[in-house]
Design a protein around this motif. Structure first.
Motif, PDB file in Angstrom:
ATOM      1  N   ALA A 274      24.401  43.944  25.914  1.00  0.00           N
ATOM      2  CA  ALA A 274      23.842  42.762  25.258  1.00  0.00           C
ATOM      3  C   ALA A 274      24.943  41.746  24.969  1.00  0.00           C
ATOM      4  CB  ALA A 274      23.133  43.161  23.972  1.00  0.00           C
ATOM      5  N   GLU A 275      26.078  42.240  24.528  1.00  0.00           N
ATOM      6  CA  GLU A 275      27.196  41.327  24.253  1.00  0.00           C
ATOM      7  C   GLU A 275      27.698  40.694  25.542  1.00  0.00           C
ATOM      8  OE1 GLU A 275      31.498  41.495  21.998  1.00  0.00           O
ATOM      9  OE2 GLU A 275      31.091  42.833  23.676  1.00  0.00           O
ATOM     10  N   HIS A 276      27.803  41.487  26.593  1.00  0.00           N
ATOM     11  CA  HIS A 276      28.280  40.961  27.882  1.00  0.00           C
ATOM     12  C   HIS A 276      27.347  39.877  28.414  1.00  0.00           C
ATOM     13  CE1 HIS A 276      31.238  44.338  29.240  1.00  0.00           C
ATOM     14  NE2 HIS A 276      31.498  43.880  28.037  1.00  0.00           N
ATOM     15  N   GLU A 277      26.064  40.065  28.233  1.00  0.00           N
ATOM     16  CA  GLU A 277      25.126  39.049  28.688  1.00  0.00           C
ATOM     17  C   GLU A 277      25.332  37.734  27.939  1.00  0.00           C
ATOM     18  OE1 GLU A 277      21.323  40.815  28.163  1.00  0.00           O
ATOM     19  OE2 GLU A 277      21.499  42.143  29.931  1.00  0.00           O
ATOM     20  N   GLN A 278      25.603  37.835  26.633  1.00  0.00           N
ATOM     21  CA  GLN A 278      25.853  36.634  25.838  1.00  0.00           C
ATOM     22  C   GLN A 278      27.162  35.965  26.250  1.00  0.00           C
ATOM     23  OE1 GLN A 278      26.476  37.306  21.606  1.00  0.00           O
ATOM     24  NE2 GLN A 278      25.404  35.402  21.118  1.00  0.00           N
ATOM     25  N   ILE A 279      28.202  36.769  26.467  1.00  0.00           N
ATOM     26  CA  ILE A 279      29.479  36.224  26.910  1.00  0.00           C
ATOM     27  C   ILE A 279      29.336  35.581  28.280  1.00  0.00           C
ATOM     28  CG2 ILE A 279      31.846  36.820  27.583  1.00  0.00           C
ATOM     29  CD1 ILE A 279      31.513  36.932  24.601  1.00  0.00           C
ATOM     30  N   TRP A 280      28.542  36.212  29.157  1.00  0.00           N
ATOM     31  CA  TRP A 280      28.354  35.672  30.505  1.00  0.00           C
ATOM     32  C   TRP A 280      27.681  34.295  30.451  1.00  0.00           C
ATOM     33  CZ3 TRP A 280      30.253  35.435  34.961  1.00  0.00           C
ATOM     34  CH2 TRP A 280      29.518  35.021  36.073  1.00  0.00           C
ATOM     35  N   GLU A 281      26.767  34.108  29.527  1.00  0.00           N
ATOM     36  CA  GLU A 281      26.139  32.800  29.376  1.00  0.00           C
ATOM     37  C   GLU A 281      27.170  31.758  28.938  1.00  0.00           C
ATOM     38  OE1 GLU A 281      23.065  31.817  30.198  1.00  0.00           O
ATOM     39  OE2 GLU A 281      22.854  33.856  31.020  1.00  0.00           O
ATOM     40  N   HIS A 282      28.060  32.165  28.041  1.00  0.00           N
ATOM     41  CA  HIS A 282      29.144  31.264  27.632  1.00  0.00           C
ATOM     42  C   HIS A 282      30.011  30.900  28.841  1.00  0.00           C
ATOM     43  CE1 HIS A 282      28.155  31.416  23.489  1.00  0.00           C
ATOM     44  NE2 HIS A 282      28.688  32.606  23.203  1.00  0.00           N
ATOM     45  N   ILE A 283      30.318  31.906  29.658  1.00  0.00           N
ATOM     46  CA  ILE A 283      31.192  31.674  30.810  1.00  0.00           C
ATOM     47  C   ILE A 283      30.546  30.695  31.788  1.00  0.00           C
ATOM     48  CG2 ILE A 283      32.117  32.790  32.888  1.00  0.00           C
ATOM     49  CD1 ILE A 283      32.792  35.205  31.117  1.00  0.00           C
ATOM     50  N   LYS A 284      29.274  30.843  32.046  1.00  0.00           N
ATOM     51  CA  LYS A 284      28.600  29.922  32.971  1.00  0.00           C
ATOM     52  C   LYS A 284      28.654  28.498  32.443  1.00  0.00           C
ATOM     53  CE  LYS A 284      24.760  32.360  33.291  1.00  0.00           C
ATOM     54  NZ  LYS A 284      23.395  32.790  33.729  1.00  0.00           N
ATOM     55  N   THR A 285      28.437  28.339  31.142  1.00  0.00           N
ATOM     56  CA  THR A 285      28.534  27.003  30.540  1.00  0.00           C
ATOM     57  C   THR A 285      29.951  26.462  30.639  1.00  0.00           C
ATOM     58  OG1 THR A 285      26.757  27.525  28.976  1.00  0.00           O
ATOM     59  CG2 THR A 285      28.200  25.688  28.415  1.00  0.00           C
ATOM     60  N   LEU A 286      30.920  27.314  30.373  1.00  0.00           N
ATOM     61  CA  LEU A 286      32.315  26.890  30.423  1.00  0.00           C
ATOM     62  C   LEU A 286      32.729  26.497  31.836  1.00  0.00           C
ATOM     63  CD1 LEU A 286      33.832  29.554  28.014  1.00  0.00           C
ATOM     64  CD2 LEU A 286      33.979  27.073  27.702  1.00  0.00           C
ATOM     65  N   ARG A 287      32.276  27.244  32.829  1.00  0.00           N
ATOM     66  CA  ARG A 287      32.623  26.905  34.215  1.00  0.00           C
ATOM     67  C   ARG A 287      32.100  25.514  34.577  1.00  0.00           C
ATOM     68  NH1 ARG A 287      31.492  32.733  37.281  1.00  0.00           N
ATOM     69  NH2 ARG A 287      33.502  33.693  36.708  1.00  0.00           N
TER      70      ARG A 287
END
Length: 294
Positions: A274-287
Motif C-alpha cells: 500500500a505504501e509503495h503504491e502511494q510512493i509510486w503515484e508520487h513518483i509519476k507526478t514527480l517525473r
C-alpha cells in the motif's frame, strides 16, 4: 537546506562514528542546525568542569554506586538547577545541547546526555536506556546481572530512582495498559543510538511545526549516521516534495522503492505494498514535473 549541511554531516559522522563516539561533541554538532556558528569548545569545557566538580565531591564522600548516582543528581538538579521542560516539551531547543546547558532544561534524552557526560568525566559507570517513550539512565553492569532490576533513574524527574513498578507505569503511559514489562527494555544503548534518538525527536518536532527545510537537514544527519536507514531516505524524499525540490524528491523516492522492493518480511507485505503504491503515484507526478522543467 543550510549551505554547509554536507560539511556538517561529514563532521557529525566523524564525531559520532568509530569505536568510541564523542557523544557530547556530536550532540553539539546537531545543535548547529539551529545555531550554525556554534563553537562546541566552551560547552565541552563546561562539561569538563562539571565532571571535575562531581569527581571532587565523590572523593570527599566515597560511597557505593547508588550514592554516586545520588551525588551526581544532587549536583545537577539541586545545585545547578537542571530540570525537565514540561511546559514547552516540543520546543526544538530542548534537543540542542548548547541550549540545554545554557537554559538548564531539556527533554529526557538531552538531560541524559548531560548526566552521562558528567558521569563519564567523574568516573561514575552510567549508560543510557532507550526505554519506550521516555529515555532513562542506568548503572553500567556486567551481563550476568541482567536477571535483576538495575539501578535506574529518570533524568527528566530530577534523577529519581525508579522501581520496577515505576518502570511499568512509564511503559503503560507510552504504549497503553496492555504493554508488558520486560527487563530487556532496560538494556543499555550505545552513544550512536542515543544520537539517533535525539535526531528522531528533532525531526518529528520540525515536521509538526511544518519546518520542512529544518526537518530535511536533520534527515541528512540521520542518513550520515545510518546510511542504510530506508525510512529516512523516504522521508528526505517526501520533505523535498513538500519543498518543491522535485528532482531531489524523485531521486530519493525512486531509490527508496528500489531498496524496499528487495527487502522486508512477509508479515508486512500488505502494508508495504500500500505504501509503495502511494510512493509510486508520487513518483509519476514527480517525473512529469521534472520533465516539464527540462
Amino acid at each position: 537546506m543550510m549551505a554547509d549541511v554536507d560539511a556538517l554531516a561529514r563532521e557529525f559522522a566523524h564525531a559520532a562514528g568509530g569505536a568510541d563516539p564523542d557523544l557530547a561533541r556530536a550532540a553539539l554538532l546537531i545543535a548547529r542546525l539551529e545555531y550554525p556558528r556554534l563553537d562546541p569548545a566552551p560547552y565541552l569545557a563546561r562539561l569538563d568542569q562539571m565532571g571535575h566538580d562531581v569527581r571532587r565531591r565523590l572523593a570527599e564522600r566515597p560511597g557505593a554506586l547508588p550514592d554516586q548516582f545520588d551525588t551526581l543528581s544532587r549536583y545537577l538538579y539541586e545545585d545547578q538547577g537542571f530540570h525537565g521542560n514540561r511546559e514547552h516539551y516540543e520546543d526544538p531547543r530542548n534537543s540542542c545541547l548548547n541550549q540545554v546547558l545554557d537554559r538548564r532544561c531539556g527533554i529526557p534524552v538531552t538531560l541524559a546526555i548531560v548526566f552521562l557526560e558528567i558521569a563519564k568525566r567523574a568516573g561514575v559507570p552510567a549508560v543510557g536506556v532507550g526505554f519506550p517513550g521516555h529515555f532513562l539512565i542506568r548503572e553500567r553492569s556486567e551481563p550476568a546481572a541482567s536477571a535483576r532490576l538495575p539501578l535506574v533513574i529518570d533524568p527528566f524527574d530530577r534523577g529519581r530512582a525508579l522501581s520496577e513498578r515505576d518502570c511499568r507505569a512509564l511503559l503503560r503511559q507510552s504504549l497503553g495498559d496492555a504493554a508488558e514489562f520486560d527487563l530487556k527494555l532496560l538494556a543499555p544503548i550505545t552513544p550512536r543510538q542515543i544520537l539517533l534518538r535525539v535526531l528522531g525527536n528533532l525531526k518529528r518536532m520540525y515536521v509538526q511545526l511544518r519546518s520542512f527545510p529544518q526537518a530535511r537537514d536533520v534527515t541528512e544527519l540521520l542518513l550520515a549516521l545510518n546510511p542504510s536507514g530506508v525510512s529516512d531516505l523516504r522521508d528526505r524524499g517526501l520533505l523535498a516534495y513538500h519543498m518543491q525540490d522535485f528532482s531531489g524528491a524523485l531521486r530519493d523516492l525512486e531509490a527508496y522503492l528500489r531498496v524496499t522492493s528487495r527487502t522486508g518480511s512477509e508479515a508486512g507485505r500488505a502494508e508495504r505494498q500500500a505504501e509503495h503504491e502511494q510512493i509510486w503515484e508520487h513518483i509519476k507526478t514527480l517525473r512529469r514535473r521534472v520533465a516539464s522543467l527540462n
